[in-house]
Design a protein around this motif. Structure first.
Motif, PDB file in Angstrom:
ATOM      1  N   PRO A  61       0.817  -1.219   0.000  1.00 21.47           N
ATOM      2  CA  PRO A  61       0.000   0.000   0.000  1.00 21.47           C
ATOM      3  C   PRO A  61       0.847   1.264   0.000  1.00 21.47           C
ATOM      4  O   PRO A  61       1.708   1.435   0.852  1.00 21.47           O
ATOM      5  N   ARG A  62       0.599   2.128  -0.987  1.00 23.78           N
ATOM      6  CA  ARG A  62       1.333   3.394  -1.032  1.00 23.78           C
ATOM      7  C   ARG A  62       0.532   4.481  -0.321  1.00 23.78           C
ATOM      8  O   ARG A  62      -0.700   4.393  -0.233  1.00 23.78           O
ATOM      9  N   GLU A  63       1.234   5.532   0.064  1.00 27.00           N
ATOM     10  CA  GLU A  63       0.564   6.637   0.747  1.00 27.00           C
ATOM     11  C   GLU A  63      -0.462   7.336  -0.147  1.00 27.00           C
ATOM     12  O   GLU A  63      -1.470   7.858   0.323  1.00 27.00           O
ATOM     13  N   ASN A  64      -0.232   7.320  -1.475  1.00 22.93           N
ATOM     14  CA  ASN A  64      -1.146   8.012  -2.401  1.00 22.93           C
ATOM     15  C   ASN A  64      -2.371   7.163  -2.770  1.00 22.93           C
ATOM     16  O   ASN A  64      -3.148   7.536  -3.645  1.00 22.93           O
ATOM     17  N   GLY A  65      -2.540   6.015  -2.129  1.00 24.50           N
ATOM     18  CA  GLY A  65      -3.725   5.194  -2.367  1.00 24.50           C
ATOM     19  C   GLY A  65      -3.497   4.040  -3.340  1.00 24.50           C
ATOM     20  O   GLY A  65      -4.348   3.150  -3.463  1.00 24.50           O
ATOM     21  N   GLU A  66      -2.356   4.043  -4.031  1.00 26.19           N
ATOM     22  CA  GLU A  66      -2.078   2.915  -4.917  1.00 26.19           C
ATOM     23  C   GLU A  66      -1.859   1.654  -4.079  1.00 26.19           C
ATOM     24  O   GLU A  66      -1.196   1.712  -3.032  1.00 26.19           O
ATOM     25  N   LEU A  67      -2.433   0.549  -4.529  1.00 28.98           N
ATOM     26  CA  LEU A  67      -2.205  -0.733  -3.858  1.00 28.98           C
ATOM     27  C   LEU A  67      -1.681  -1.709  -4.907  1.00 28.98           C
ATOM     28  O   LEU A  67      -2.404  -2.076  -5.845  1.00 28.98           O
ATOM     29  N   VAL A  68      -0.421  -2.089  -4.774  1.00 25.76           N
ATOM     30  CA  VAL A  68       0.206  -2.959  -5.766  1.00 25.76           C
ATOM     31  C   VAL A  68       0.028  -4.404  -5.326  1.00 25.76           C
ATOM     32  O   VAL A  68       0.313  -4.742  -4.169  1.00 25.76           O
ATOM     33  N   VAL A  69      -0.445  -5.238  -6.229  1.00 23.97           N
ATOM     34  CA  VAL A  69      -0.634  -6.661  -5.938  1.00 23.97           C
ATOM     35  C   VAL A  69       0.266  -7.461  -6.874  1.00 23.97           C
ATOM     36  O   VAL A  69       0.171  -7.344  -8.097  1.00 23.97           O
ATOM     37  N   GLY A  70       1.189  -8.221  -6.320  1.00 21.21           N
ATOM     38  CA  GLY A  70       2.089  -9.008  -7.169  1.00 21.21           C
ATOM     39  C   GLY A  70       2.329 -10.351  -6.544  1.00 21.21           C
ATOM     40  O   GLY A  70       1.860 -10.614  -5.442  1.00 21.21           O
ATOM     41  N   ALA A  71       3.055 -11.112  -7.168  1.00 17.46           N
ATOM     42  CA  ALA A  71       3.425 -11.123  -8.569  1.00 17.46           C
ATOM     43  C   ALA A  71       3.533 -12.578  -8.991  1.00 17.46           C
ATOM     44  O   ALA A  71       3.873 -13.451  -8.169  1.00 17.46           O
ATOM     45  N   THR A  72       3.247 -12.822 -10.270  1.00 14.01           N
ATOM     46  CA  THR A  72       3.468 -14.175 -10.773  1.00 14.01           C
ATOM     47  C   THR A  72       4.973 -14.384 -10.980  1.00 14.01           C
ATOM     48  O   THR A  72       5.743 -13.428 -11.066  1.00 14.01           O
ATOM     49  N   THR A  73       5.384 -15.626 -11.071  1.00 16.83           N
ATOM     50  CA  THR A  73       6.769 -15.977 -11.384  1.00 16.83           C
ATOM     51  C   THR A  73       6.707 -17.015 -12.492  1.00 16.83           C
ATOM     52  O   THR A  73       6.287 -18.147 -12.257  1.00 16.83           O
ATOM     53  N   GLU A  74       7.060 -16.601 -13.723  1.00 15.16           N
ATOM     54  CA  GLU A  74       6.825 -17.468 -14.880  1.00 15.16           C
ATOM     55  C   GLU A  74       8.059 -17.525 -15.772  1.00 15.16           C
ATOM     56  O   GLU A  74       8.615 -16.486 -16.122  1.00 15.16           O
ATOM     57  N   GLU A  75       8.439 -18.738 -16.128  1.00 17.80           N
ATOM     58  CA  GLU A  75       9.547 -18.935 -17.074  1.00 17.80           C
ATOM     59  C   GLU A  75       8.929 -18.990 -18.456  1.00 17.80           C
ATOM     60  O   GLU A  75       8.578 -20.056 -18.963  1.00 17.80           O
TER      61      GLU A  75
END
Ligand code: GLY
Length: 396
Positions: free
Chosen positions: A271-285
């Motif tokens: 969660p960023r202070e500006n409201g962005e919420l980053v959801v990660g991440a796949t790991t793919e070869e």
């Protein structure tokens, strides 16, 4: 070929303008070296996608104790690095000393986290075991089913896009020259790296060349076979959601990074202070594929929803895929190669953002002082060439 003292020449030419190339260029310019960067879009690369977790403790893995030392050293440099970079660029980087909570959703996850906790303790790292109830007290949006977790107050975050933008400005202000073009080939003269020829046919001469082209580092034409870095792309799909301002005014959605392993896959919410919420991440070869797939988005949302059911009410504002530059042992390649004049700063895999400060420091010391600092010596590219020659010498 012109000499590095002519108009198109420099002391250092950095190939690749992602965060690793930029930090190397900035630090080299600060040491008085005439420095140039070549990249069609400096400030781009994997940092456009990365979540920016500074997760030396929560991303500890068995067998990576050597890498842990470098990760911890870089994490310790972060506050001073950010202060210096923000002053030099006049830009904020979104650095947040918010900590991380890694949680377990079932008894298997719990056993896995207990193992991680034990490994962290043996490694002298700070983390605290919490019951499910204690986890929910810290982060009330967590699922009521949470079975326990690890509180790691030292694993912070930064916004990699703002980090890249600040590095770009700091480089410009320090006098780094930018060539916004592709490299057609490395120039080798009398068995020494001597610069590069660009797609637009410009010839750049340099006394030292740093290859910092992320997952593309092994693809540079003109590299002699014996110095081609063993770097491969590992795809990661990442989502960005937005916590609306009105929602944030009532109470924070999440106050720190929350992560878990769900059905064997990592999922994290930053969660960023500006409201962005980053959801990660796949790991793919998947080689060079950067398609965002329905399956990737579905799995991330499904796993994130198990962790924090309330995410389904948030707008989904961005989906993107990027390529981590992975090496065979998951650690970076830092330092000189068998080709005089050519150095590597690549292969940072999951830790590129975390390792940015220490990479800049050790590369600048090598470029300006001629010696790679002690802490970076286990990570020279030679560790792979000697293993390869031992294998070749063994009888069939
Ligand atoms: N370090 C987080 C990731 O690579 O997904």
């Amino acid at each position: 070929m012109r000499s590095s003292r002519d108009g198109n020449g420099s002391d250092v030419l950095v190939i690749g303008g992602g965060i690793i190339g930029l930090v190397t260029a900035w630090r080299a310019a600060q040491r008085g070296l005439r420095t140039a960067v070549v990249d069609p879009e400096p400030g781009g690369g994997a940092a456009r996608v990365a979540a920016g977790m500074l997760a030396a403790v929560t991303e500890l893995h068995y067998g990576e104790q050597l890498l842990l030392g470098l990760n911890v050293a870089s994490a310790a440099r972060y506050p001073a690095f950010v202060a210096e970079l923000e002053a030099a660029s006049g830009q904020e980087t979104g650095f947040r000393a918010c900590g991380t909570l890694a949680v377990a959703l079932d008894s298997d996850d719990r056993a896995h986290l207990r193992e991680l906790h034990a490994l962290q303790q043996r490694s002298g790292l700070e983390s605290q075991w919490l019951t499910g109830r204690e986890c929910r007290r810290l982060e009330p949006m967590l699922t009521p089913g949470v079975r326990g977790g690890l509180r790691v107050d030292g694993d912070h975050q930064i916004d990699p896009r703002r980090l890249a933008a600040a590095l770009l400005t700091a480089c410009e202000r320090a006098g780094v020259a930018f060539h916004r073009d592709w490299v057609e080939r490395l120039t080798v003269i009398r068995d020494r790296a001597a610069g590069a020829v660009l797609a637009g046919s410009t010839e750049l001469a340099a006394d030292q060349v740093v290859l910092a082209a992320g997952s593309l580092s092994g693809r540079l034409p003109g590299l002699p076979d014996e110095v081609v870095p063993p770097v491969r792309p590992v795809k990661g799909q990442v989502l960005r959601l937005t916590v609306p301002a009105a929602r944030r005014r009532t109470s924070p959605f999440l106050t720190r990074t929350v992560r878990a392993v769900v059905r064997g896959s990592q999922v994290y919410l930053v969660p960023r202070e500006n409201g962005e919420l980053v959801v990660g991440a796949t790991t793919e070869e998947m080689g060079w594929d950067i398609t965002v797939t329905a399956g990737g988005v579905y799995e991330l949302l499904r796993d994130a929803h198990e962790l924090v059911p309330g995410i389904t009410e948030l707008p989904l504002t961005e989906t993107r895929a990027g390529l981590r530059p992975a090496s065979p042992d998951n650690a970076p390649l830092l330092g000189p190669t068998a080709l005089p004049g050519l150095h590597l700063a690549t292969g940072h895999h999951r830790n590129g953002v975390l390792l940015t400060p220490v990479t800049g420091d050790v590369m600048a010391e090598l470029l300006a002082g001629g010696e790679l600092p002690e802490m970076a010596r286990p990570f020279t590219p030679h560790r792979f060439s000697s293993a390869a020659s031992v294998r070749q010498e063994q009888p069939a």
